[in-house]
Design an enzyme around this catalytic site. Sequence first.
Site, PDB file in Angstrom:
ATOM      1  N   LYS A  77       0.864  -1.173   0.000  1.00 36.17           N
ATOM      2  CA  LYS A  77       0.000   0.000   0.000  1.00 36.17           C
ATOM      3  C   LYS A  77       0.902   1.225   0.000  1.00 36.17           C
ATOM      4  O   LYS A  77       1.924   1.239   0.715  1.00 36.17           O
ATOM      5  CB  LYS A  77      -0.876  -0.032   1.262  1.00 36.17           C
ATOM      6  CG  LYS A  77      -1.872   1.112   1.382  1.00 36.17           C
ATOM      7  CD  LYS A  77      -2.781   0.924   2.598  1.00 36.17           C
ATOM      8  CE  LYS A  77      -3.862   1.986   2.676  1.00 36.17           C
ATOM      9  NZ  LYS A  77      -4.806   1.765   3.795  1.00 36.17           N
ATOM     10  N   SER A 152      -9.782   1.891   3.004  1.00 31.74           N
ATOM     11  CA  SER A 152      -8.891   2.626   2.140  1.00 31.74           C
ATOM     12  C   SER A 152      -7.878   1.759   1.404  1.00 31.74           C
ATOM     13  O   SER A 152      -7.274   2.226   0.432  1.00 31.74           O
ATOM     14  CB  SER A 152      -8.133   3.674   2.949  1.00 31.74           C
ATOM     15  OG  SER A 152      -7.294   3.061   3.895  1.00 31.74           O
ATOM     16  N   SER A 176      -9.987  -0.542   7.153  1.00 28.36           N
ATOM     17  CA  SER A 176      -9.399  -0.409   5.812  1.00 28.36           C
ATOM     18  C   SER A 176      -8.709  -1.641   5.246  1.00 28.36           C
ATOM     19  O   SER A 176      -8.360  -1.631   4.067  1.00 28.36           O
ATOM     20  CB  SER A 176      -8.423   0.756   5.784  1.00 28.36           C
ATOM     21  OG  SER A 176      -9.142   1.947   5.613  1.00 28.36           O
TER      22      SER A 176
HETATM   23  N1  GLN Z   1     -13.319   4.049   6.373  1.00 31.09           N
HETATM   24  C1  GLN Z   1     -12.677   4.492   7.576  1.00 31.09           C
HETATM   25  C2  GLN Z   1     -12.326   5.958   7.462  1.00 31.09           C
HETATM   26  O1  GLN Z   1     -12.620   6.528   6.470  1.00 31.09           O
HETATM   27  C3  GLN Z   1     -11.485   3.644   7.885  1.00 31.09           C
HETATM   28  C4  GLN Z   1     -10.237   4.047   7.233  1.00 31.09           C
HETATM   29  C5  GLN Z   1      -9.056   3.205   7.628  1.00 31.09           C
HETATM   30  O2  GLN Z   1      -9.194   2.154   8.264  1.00 31.09           O
HETATM   31  N2  GLN Z   1      -7.878   3.680   7.281  1.00 31.09           N
HETATM   32  O3  GLN Z   1     -11.794   6.541   8.343  1.00 31.09           O
END
Ligand code: GLN
Length: 484
Positions: A77, A152, A176
């Site tokens: 990532k 994400s 994420s």
């Molecule tokens: N969807 C969540 C957010 O927007 C989680 C993001 C994540 O785990 N990095 O904060």
Amino acid sequence: MHQHSVAELSRLLAQGETSAEALCEHYLARIQEHDSALNSFIRVEAEHAKQAARESDKRRATGKALSPLDGIPMAHKDLFCTKNIPTTAASKMLESFVPSYSATIVEHLERAGAVMLGKLSMDEFAMGSSNERSYFGAVKNPWNHEHIPGGSSGGSAAAVAARLVPYATGSDTGGSIRQPAAFCGVTGIKPTYGTLSRYGMIAFASSLDQPGPLAASAEDLALILNQMSGFDPKDSTASRQTHTVFDGELDRPLQGLTIGLPKAYFADLDPTMSERIHAVAKQYEALGATLKDITLEYNDVAIATYYLIASAEASSNLSRYDGVRYGYRCDSPKDLLDLYQRSRGEGFGDEVKRRIMIGTHALSAGYYDAYYEQARRARRAILDDFNAAFNEVDVILGPTTPTPAFKLGDKTDDPVQMFLGDLYTVSVNLAGLPAISHPAGFINGLPVGAQLIGAHFSEPRLLSIAHQYQQVNNDHRKLPEAHQ
Ligand code: GLN
């Protein structure tokens, strides 16, 4: 070749039936052929990868393979710093940032002989649930290109689902890893907070952030965690209690296991989704586990609590991008204030700005007690809730997400709807617990995931439970039609 799991590729390499170089070429060709439709890679590092593959083959020829992952391709990532290779967090702010060091987990995987093919897309600074917030354009779901892959770590999940890489790294602050894994039909684990080093991972919300792997199977995740883990003195919240061996319990049978099904997770759940998760529960029962209904009283405050705490921490962490030290700087600033304002205004995308504003507001004098303090108390209640549940059951089973992947563009104008999709994942981060998402069948051709949540440091057990399931169910082996 790409139908094989990491474990199988490792055996083929050990038996001399393939080489690191051949694998590297094969997967680079797949990226070339399939990624124009998916957009999962921000950057492909073909020369770097070929070099690493040749070195791996040389080591193996002299009987000196570094680990079971030696010579197996993968990708990171783009949130993890890679020495001398651009690392963007999918933000204009870091578009031309080239780190002078690698994240600890990157080093650990390099030390194990991993062949990195490139850097994967994500929502900007890991803020988002759909990968539509990447500065480099949306990523598509390999099962249906009109749908989002989740976020994400959407680039990671899409790349693994289309087998452009056998495995990838991701990060999980509020879901994420698990949510995109579920949406793309792959397996992903968020380890206990403190298990994997956060050093060199670009910070979003430091008390919630945790790296982890995504792969086809739970067995693969165990092999990868064996190499990614290891105490890191450079991470002040690294735990000394964590496991170093994650595949030790894979063959343990499920007899005697008690699985809790929280009423709160099923009360308003879409019936088709509920049916899928109950089918998974039945399969676990058939394998010898006992099911038990449990209550998790505070689940309904998890989303509000998470978005408050995560945004508060983000507003503090992202104050470092000021146009002075590194990152994007605006053209010809008039004065220092203009430099700050325009560098941040032009460098950050809308979602990142939204989080900074929510967080700064919540932390401001006069509001701190009403918001941040209150959220801290709710966080404690959520943890107590889970701890009480783990006195009654060994693990908790539920859906990873309320629905399958939605269509691109469906929720971009409605941030609250986007936030609500994180209903089942965020409480796990607030409590610092480990959780795994594994494929749980399909709804209208799109994969969905089942989530298993365990007590702190129960990764080997979680992995073994999912592994037992994957011995009798083949969903994790299925490839999307367009990417066979
Ligand atoms: N969807 C969540 C957010 O927007 C989680 C993001 C994540 O785990 N990095 O904060």
